[in-house]
Every structure is written in C-alpha cells, then in structure tokens.
Design an enzyme around this catalytic site. Structure first.
Site, short mmCIF file in Angstrom:
data_model
loop_
_atom_site.label_atom_id
_atom_site.label_comp_id
_atom_site.label_asym_id
_atom_site.label_seq_id
_atom_site.Cartn_x
_atom_site.Cartn_y
_atom_site.Cartn_z
N TYR A 104 0.86 -1.19 0.00
CA TYR A 104 0.00 0.00 0.00
C TYR A 104 0.89 1.23 0.00
O TYR A 104 1.94 1.23 -0.62
CB TYR A 104 -0.99 -0.06 1.18
CG TYR A 104 -2.17 0.85 0.92
CD1 TYR A 104 -2.92 0.72 -0.25
CD2 TYR A 104 -2.50 1.87 1.80
CE1 TYR A 104 -3.97 1.58 -0.53
CE2 TYR A 104 -3.55 2.72 1.53
CZ TYR A 104 -4.27 2.57 0.37
OH TYR A 104 -5.30 3.42 0.10
N ARG A 157 -8.77 10.02 -8.90
CA ARG A 157 -7.99 10.72 -7.87
C ARG A 157 -7.21 9.70 -7.07
O ARG A 157 -7.50 9.42 -5.92
CB ARG A 157 -8.92 11.52 -6.96
CG ARG A 157 -8.21 12.55 -6.08
CD ARG A 157 -9.06 12.93 -4.89
NE ARG A 157 -9.36 11.81 -4.03
CZ ARG A 157 -8.54 11.33 -3.10
NH1 ARG A 157 -7.34 11.85 -2.93
NH2 ARG A 157 -8.91 10.29 -2.36
N LYS A 175 -6.07 -2.51 -1.48
CA LYS A 175 -7.02 -2.41 -0.37
C LYS A 175 -7.54 -3.79 0.03
O LYS A 175 -7.67 -4.10 1.22
CB LYS A 175 -8.20 -1.51 -0.76
CG LYS A 175 -7.86 -0.03 -0.86
CD LYS A 175 -7.85 0.63 0.51
CE LYS A 175 -7.67 2.13 0.39
NZ LYS A 175 -7.71 2.83 1.67
N GLU A 246 -13.58 4.02 -3.85
CA GLU A 246 -12.19 4.34 -3.56
C GLU A 246 -11.61 5.26 -4.63
O GLU A 246 -11.67 4.96 -5.83
CB GLU A 246 -11.37 3.05 -3.50
CG GLU A 246 -9.97 3.22 -2.99
CD GLU A 246 -9.92 3.58 -1.51
OE1 GLU A 246 -9.05 4.39 -1.14
OE2 GLU A 246 -10.73 3.04 -0.74
N ASP A 247 -11.05 6.38 -4.19
CA ASP A 247 -10.29 7.28 -5.06
C ASP A 247 -11.09 7.82 -6.24
O ASP A 247 -10.58 7.93 -7.36
CB ASP A 247 -8.99 6.62 -5.53
CG ASP A 247 -7.95 6.56 -4.41
OD1 ASP A 247 -8.26 7.00 -3.30
OD2 ASP A 247 -6.84 6.07 -4.65
N ASP A 269 -14.16 5.17 1.42
CA ASP A 269 -13.04 5.11 2.36
C ASP A 269 -12.32 6.44 2.47
O ASP A 269 -11.84 6.82 3.54
CB ASP A 269 -12.07 4.02 1.95
CG ASP A 269 -10.98 3.80 2.99
OD1 ASP A 269 -11.32 3.67 4.18
OD2 ASP A 269 -9.79 3.78 2.62
N ASP A 270 -12.21 7.19 1.35
CA ASP A 270 -11.51 8.47 1.38
C ASP A 270 -12.26 9.48 2.25
O ASP A 270 -11.64 10.35 2.87
CB ASP A 270 -11.36 9.02 -0.04
CG ASP A 270 -10.65 8.04 -0.94
OD1 ASP A 270 -9.48 7.73 -0.67
OD2 ASP A 270 -11.27 7.56 -1.90
N ASN A 409 -1.00 11.43 1.10
CA ASN A 409 -0.21 10.34 0.52
C ASN A 409 0.05 10.63 -0.96
O ASN A 409 -0.70 11.36 -1.59
CB ASN A 409 -0.99 9.02 0.62
CG ASN A 409 -1.02 8.48 2.04
OD1 ASN A 409 -0.01 8.43 2.71
ND2 ASN A 409 -2.21 8.09 2.49
#
Length: 552
Positions: A104, A157, A175, A246-247, A269-270, A409
């Site tokens: 990750y 993203r 993930k 996610e993203d 999750d973000d 990150n």
C-alpha cells in the site's frame, strides 16, 4: 479439413492435477505432502523434496529482500499472489510492518503510475462504457460467486497523484489485500473493480502501452448511468455485498455516497475511513496530552473529500459530547486552494458551505494560522511542504502541544516530514502522518511517529459489516471504530510519541473493531442475522487464517 484443437479440450468441474499447481487458490508448491502427491498425481511435477510453509516463507523473504527497489518488491509480491495465494497472505501476516509500505502507501502509488508498464496478470474485473448494458453479464464471468466485499475505483484521484485512469486498479487490489491481511476476510470473498470511464491524463492517452479507454472522462448523466448499472449488477449477482468506493474525484465522491449510502451497503473510504482514523488520532491525542475534543480548534489544509469527511465526523463526535451542530462546526475551519473558507467567498462547493464561517478572509495558510490560533492543523491537501517552518513555529508559539496531522499520501506529498514537525516545534508536536516515517532522534530523544493509516479502520469495519450482514454502513459505525482504535493505544505508545498502536497489533485491533461495528448493526436493527450469544467468537468464526488445507 482444419483440425480444431479447442474442440478436444475439456474443462472438468473438479481440479485436474495441473490445476493444483497453477490455480493460486489451490497451489501449495513444494509443500504438497507425499500423500497429496500420490492422490493428486503430482509426482514428477514438483521437485522431490518437501518444504514446510515456514521454509517457503523463509525462501520468499530471502528473494524479497534481495530486490533492489520498492517497485521490484511490489512486483515480486504481486507475482507471489498470482502463483500461491495462501503463501502470499502468510508472508503478509508474518511481516505486515515490513510489507505495508510496499503493498500500500507509498509504493502502491508508484505501482499505479507504472501499472501499464509492469502489468503481468489481470486481477479483478474491468468494466467500461464499451460494456454498457452488459455489466451484470460481465460480473457472472467472475469465478467466485460468494463475493462479500467489492472495492471499486474510476481512477480519477489516485492518492495525491491525480487521474490515472484504468491504471488505478492497483488501489482496489491493494485495499483488498489489506482486508485479508489485517482483518482475515477470505480472499475469495474479495473483488477489485475498475470502471473505466476514460481519463483526462493526456500522457496516458498517448502512451502506446495504455490499455484503458483513450478518451476524456465521461461526465454527467452518462457517467451516472454507468455507476447505477454497476450497482444494480452487483445486487443481481451477489448477496450481502459491501461496496467500497475508492479514489473517486471530488466531483463524484460526495454525490455517489449521498445517492447510495441508504440504498445499498456502501461507504467511501476516502471520506469516511480517513475521517475515522483521523478522529481516532484526535481521541488518542486527548488521552496523551490531556484535554477534550470539544475544546479543540482544528484548521484543515484541504477541503476535498478527505478533509470535509474528517470535519463531518469530528462534528458528530463533538455533538456526541454535548455540543450543538453549529457549535461543533465553529471549531472546524478549512482552507482550500483559494484560502480560508469564509462566508464572504462566492460560489463555494456544497460540501464546503457548512464550514464557511463569519471571519476575515485569509489568502495564505500561515496568515490563517496566525489569525485563528488553532490547536490542530490537519493536512489533506496533497501539497508537499505546506506545513512550512513558519507555520509549525507559529503552531508551537500558540500551543504547548500542537497537533500536527500531515495525512496526505504518498510520502512525497506529505505536508511535512516527521523530522520537520518535531524539529520546528522543539519536540512538542503530537504528530501523525498518512505515510510511514522513520523514527526521529532529536537532541537525544527518539520519537516514533504514528501513521494515521486507513488500514487501521476499513478492514475491521468491513469484517463487522460482512459478519453481521449489515444493510447499511453508518457514521456511528465509524465513530465506534475510532473509539476502539484510540483505546488500543498504550502508555508505551504515547511515550514513543505515537497516537496509534503498532502495526503488529492491527489484526487484533481489527477484530475488536469488527465486534464493535457488528454490535452497532445489531443495536440499530441493520443486521441480517440473529444476534449471537458471544459476539467476539462470532466475529472470529469469520476470520481466515492463511494456512494450507489438506487435500487428502
């Protein structure tokens, strides 16, 4: 007459001897026993010597540590997963602290950037606008029919790296590896998905090796119809499946969460996972230095999905401690690319409006720090070095123990390093980061910074949701997860300067979070199974251990 080789091929329902070697879910490599080699017809297909799993782990780690770059280590682990799934998860379980930065953040970001160049074998499902109307049929191609958790991205993203299109698949894969490694969710229950709606990354569009759709991103109603079709296809093909967004870019992330969170079992999750791990850090910091959450004034650098997600959950936590919503929001302040978010600014995005306060506009983050005198700064901007020396020195001037959360990150995008946070606050900062940093020795004192990694939260939440078959994922579940995580930080951790427990405890922590989340599901009437007598044993019964099964 042409000879058709394919007409002579058969595909038995039970594995043939060669399937046991080439199916990663079945393969044990040199660990097949004599009895298994007799029964399955494997003699001659393997070297005659037999290894234990421990010996195989030793071999794998020797090869892993001989790799000269983190990207090569990532590729090695991906190959191990492709040939021997059980051994891969055994290696992760036994060496999670060492493996986490590879599978990750930060290495997964580099792997996504290089994805089309290092591609070996597909993992998961790819759907695109080319497949519109066929999503349900495509999901039937997935060999595992008992899918309980899906991580989906559209690649817009990826971490702080921006639009990577179909190359963002590395994130769902990573993930889901953490779901298994950190919470014991069976790998056969996991499905990574990328929905390819194009990319605005011109470099990728022009890369001859890019294998995604070579057009600009689809927007508007056409985009929404693709997401809707996918969500419905999941309902058609699987049962009791958790969908993790996610993203996704800000333009879609909030909308999609709002649209689906009360229709299906889903979370982002973000927005929510990041919020929960940050709130846990705040709770732990209050234990570490003394104080109350409701007395904090928090200034965010970045007002996207991560920042406002954290703000929203902190507001709920402050309300839980007795404040009104308005009072709680007045303790959360945001800056974006245009400066401090205040009421006088025009045309604010909807998710920013609740945090637009009556205050004098400040264009510069340092000026905002001087004017507001916050107790905490939280970086979720992806802007490296934004917590400059003047910013951190100002935080130290107005706080005995300033809270400094540099959560962006990958590591190169962190708002400051651990060394900078400690050095520029005379060692008084309570520091947390999104990516790992090495311990810092400052004037004879060693600080071991805690990593506010979402992996502390989403695997445990997912396990609790899956085990209870919860219909929805609620904010109360994430608040509960935050409290459990904060409670797992020991006095020894505090003395080292960390507000998160060590990663070696993450599986134990995840099971405790899962039990607490399942309890919320039962209490809120969201569970799809009867409440068990012993919740901890019930959760444990769903946990996968990466050990070889016997075939005889």
């Amino acid at each position: 007459m042409a000879h058709d080789l394919n007409s002579r091929l058969t595909y038995p329902n039970t594995p043939s001897n060669i399937n046991y070697l080439y199916d990663p879910a079945l393969n044990k490599g040199t660990a097949f026993t004599r009895e298994e080699r007799d029964a399955l017809g494997l003699w001659g297909l393997l070297p005659p010597g037999i290894n234990t799993m421990s010996e195989q782990v030793l071999r794998a780690m020797g090869n892993y540590r001989r790799k000269t770059s983190d990207l090569e280590k990532y590729i090695f682990l991906a190959a191990l997963q492709d040939r021997n799934q059980t051994l891969y998860y055994r290696v992760l379980a036994d060496y999670l602290e060492e493996m986490m930065p590879i599978i990750y953040t930060p290495t997964v970001g580099l792997a996504c950037q290089e994805y089309v160049h290092i591609f070996r074998r597909p993992k998961g499902i790819f759907v695109s606008s080319r497949n519109k109307g066929k999503f349900s049929r495509i999901l039937k191609n997935w060999p595992n029919k008992d899918v309980r958790v899906i991580v989906i991205t559209d690649g817009e993203r990826i971490l702080g790296l921006g639009d990577l299109g179909v190359a963002g698949m590395g994130i769902p894969v990573g993930k889901l590896s953490l779901y298994t490694a950190c919470a014991g969710i069976h790998p056969s229950w996991c499905l990574p998905v990328t929905i390819d709606v194009g990319t605005n990354n011109v470099k990728l569009q022009n890369d001859p090796l890019y294998f995604g759709m070579r057009h600009d991103r689809i927007r508007g109603e056409a985009y929404d119809s693709l997401i809707e079709e996918f969500i419905m296809a999941v309902q058609d093909n699987f049962h009791h499946t958790l969908i993790q967004f996610e993203d996704f870019g800000n333009i879609n992330a909030f909308r999609l969460l709002g649209r689906y969170r009360n229709r299906v079992c889903t979370f982002n999750d973000d927005i929510q996972g990041t919020a929960s791990v940050a709130l846990a850090g705040m709770y732990a910091a209050m234990r570490m230095i003394g104080g109350k959450l409701v007395d904090q004034k928090i200034l965010f650098l970045g007002a996207g999905e991560a920042g406002t997600g954290i703000g929203d959950l902190i507001v709920k936590a402050m309300m839980d401690e007795g404040l009104s919503q308005e009072e709680a929001r007045e303790r959360c302040w945001f800056t974006d690319s245009k400066g401090l978010i205040v009421k006088s600014r025009q045309k604010l995005a909807a998710h920013k409006v609740p945090y637009a306060h009556e205050f004098e506009y400040q264009a510069d983050f340092l000026d905002a720090v001087k004017a507001l005198k916050p107790t905490a700064v939280v970086g979720v901007s992806g802007q490296a070095k934004a917590f400059s020396q003047p910013v951190l020195e100002e935080m130290a001037r107005c706080n005995e123990r300033p809270l400094v959360f540099a959560l962006s990150n990958p590591t190169a995008n962190a708002e400051c390093t651990a060394l900078e946070a400690y050095a520029w606050t005379d060692g008084r900062a309570v520091f947390a980061s999104g990516s790992p940093f090495e311990p810092v020795n400052l004037r004879g004192v060693t600080y071991e910074p805690g990593q506010g990694n979402n992996a502390y939260i989403f695997p445990g939440v997912g396990l609790g949701v899956i085990a209870s078959r919860a219909k929805h994922v609620t904010d109360e579940m994430f608040m509960t997860a935050s409290r459990v995580l904060a409670g797992e930080v020991s006095q020894e951790d505090f003395e080292r300067g960390s507000i998160y427990p060590p990663l070696v405890k993450i599986r134990e922590v995840s099971i405790k979070i899962a039990a607490a989340v399942a309890e919320v599901a039962f209490d809120q009437g969201l569970a799809g199974v009867p409440r068990p007598d012993d919740l901890r044993d019930f959760i444990q019964s769903h946990v996968y251990e990466p050990n070889y099964q016997s075939y005889v």
